[in-house]
Write an enzyme that holds these catalytic residues in place. Structure first.
Site, PDB file in Angstrom:
ATOM      1  N   GLY A   1       0.842  -1.185   0.000  1.00 36.75           N
ATOM      2  CA  GLY A   1       0.000   0.000   0.000  1.00 36.75           C
ATOM      3  C   GLY A   1       0.878   1.235   0.000  1.00 36.75           C
TER       4      GLY A   1
ATOM      5  N   GLN B   1       3.012  10.033   1.202  1.00 36.19           N
ATOM      6  CA  GLN B   1       4.327   9.372   1.181  1.00 36.19           C
ATOM      7  C   GLN B   1       5.148   9.712  -0.055  1.00 36.19           C
ATOM      8  OE1 GLN B   1       2.484   5.336   2.223  1.00 36.19           O
ATOM      9  NE2 GLN B   1       4.425   5.279   3.336  1.00 36.19           N
TER      10      GLN B   1
ATOM     11  N   CYS C   1       5.945   0.223   7.634  1.00 33.06           N
ATOM     12  CA  CYS C   1       5.577   1.359   6.783  1.00 33.06           C
ATOM     13  C   CYS C   1       6.792   1.761   5.963  1.00 33.06           C
ATOM     14  CB  CYS C   1       5.122   2.518   7.661  1.00 33.06           C
ATOM     15  SG  CYS C   1       4.637   3.980   6.724  1.00 33.06           S
ATOM     16  N   LEU C   2       6.585   2.007   4.670  1.00 38.27           N
ATOM     17  CA  LEU C   2       7.715   2.366   3.805  1.00 38.27           C
ATOM     18  C   LEU C   2       8.359   3.686   4.224  1.00 38.27           C
ATOM     19  CD1 LEU C   2       6.223   1.328   0.331  1.00 38.27           C
ATOM     20  CD2 LEU C   2       7.878   0.061   1.731  1.00 38.27           C
TER      21      LEU C   2
ATOM     22  N   HIS D   1      -4.448   1.199   7.501  1.00 40.31           N
ATOM     23  CA  HIS D   1      -3.118   1.797   7.602  1.00 40.31           C
ATOM     24  C   HIS D   1      -2.960   2.945   6.600  1.00 40.31           C
ATOM     25  CE1 HIS D   1       1.418   1.467   8.116  1.00 40.31           C
ATOM     26  NE2 HIS D   1       1.305   2.151   6.982  1.00 40.31           N
ATOM     27  N   GLU D   2      -3.382   2.704   5.348  1.00 42.99           N
ATOM     28  CA  GLU D   2      -3.217   3.741   4.306  1.00 42.99           C
ATOM     29  C   GLU D   2      -4.173   4.906   4.535  1.00 42.99           C
ATOM     30  OE1 GLU D   2      -0.624   3.498   2.673  1.00 42.99           O
ATOM     31  OE2 GLU D   2      -0.270   1.382   3.126  1.00 42.99           O
TER      32      GLU D   2
ATOM     33  N   HIS E   1      -2.786   7.296   6.921  1.00 42.43           N
ATOM     34  CA  HIS E   1      -1.809   8.216   6.315  1.00 42.43           C
ATOM     35  C   HIS E   1      -2.504   9.474   5.807  1.00 42.43           C
ATOM     36  CE1 HIS E   1       2.169   6.420   6.203  1.00 42.43           C
ATOM     37  NE2 HIS E   1       1.691   5.259   5.824  1.00 42.43           N
TER      38      HIS E   1
HETATM   39 NI    NI Z   1       2.599   3.379   5.855  1.00 42.90          NI
END
Ligand code: NI
Length: 183
Positions: free
Chosen positions: A45, A50, A96-97, A138-139, A142
């Site tokens: 995701g 991000q 998380c990236l 989660h997304e 963000h």
């Molecule tokens: Ni994340």
């Protein structure tokens, strides 16, 4: 085009995002770049903040989980709104990236209902559970300026404080490009 992923510590990850219209400039490119960036980093995701854009948009591809319930769950969520969450809270070790090399258990409700627009700006209202719901939660967070580390206990936060500070200074070892905080 693969873009650098914004690292923990950047203010754009803390902004509440804005809804977009079909006239949003370069939207097709933004979405394509998000796919390229997410796959390059082996993510499931990615949310627009991000890549440095405070717009209410995220993408999901949970096919690596081989979830029988949603075997081909690949979606763009534009202007999403979670309408309801229910079901038993369950723990899953999230990552998380934007916060590489940190994984911690986060507890979230198992089910949700979400409305969103697709790339043609048609509205959908759907229900999800399990891993698909987890990635959406989660997304979606963000896009509200919320990160999974926000859910950790004070003690856990204390324990990862140095790691977080290291990430925000560019010290994380990752095999994808990151953008250091610009605050
Ligand atoms: Ni994340």
């Amino acid at each position: 085009m693969i873009l650098p992923i914004v690292a923990y510590g950047d203010a754009v990850l803390r902004k509440e995002t804005e809804n977009i219209s079909p006239e949003h400039p370069n939207l097709k490119d933004i979405i394509q770049n998000m796919w390229d960036t997410m796959y390059n980093a082996h993510g499931v995701g990615l949310a627009a903040p991000q890549i440095g854009k405070a717009i209410n948009l995220f993408i999901v591809d949970t096919t690596p989980f081989e979830d029988e319930k949603y075997p081909d769950f690949v979606r763009v969520f534009i202007n999403p709104e979670i309408l309801e969450e229910w079901g038993e809270e369950w723990e899953f070790e999230e990552g998380c990236l934007s916060i590489p090399n940190i994984r911690e258990n986060v507890s979230r409700p198992s089910n949700l209902r979400i409305k969103y627009q697709d790339e043609e700006f048609n509205w959908h209202e759907e229900e999800y559970e399990g891993m698909a719901a987890r990635v959406i939660q989660h997304e979606y967070d963000h896009c509200q300026g919320v990160l999974f580390v926000d859910y950790l206990s004070g003690l856990k936060k204390q324990l990862i404080r140095n790691k977080l500070s290291n990430i925000s200074k560019g010290g994380a070892r990752v095999d994808y490009k990151m953008r250091l905080p610009r605050n």
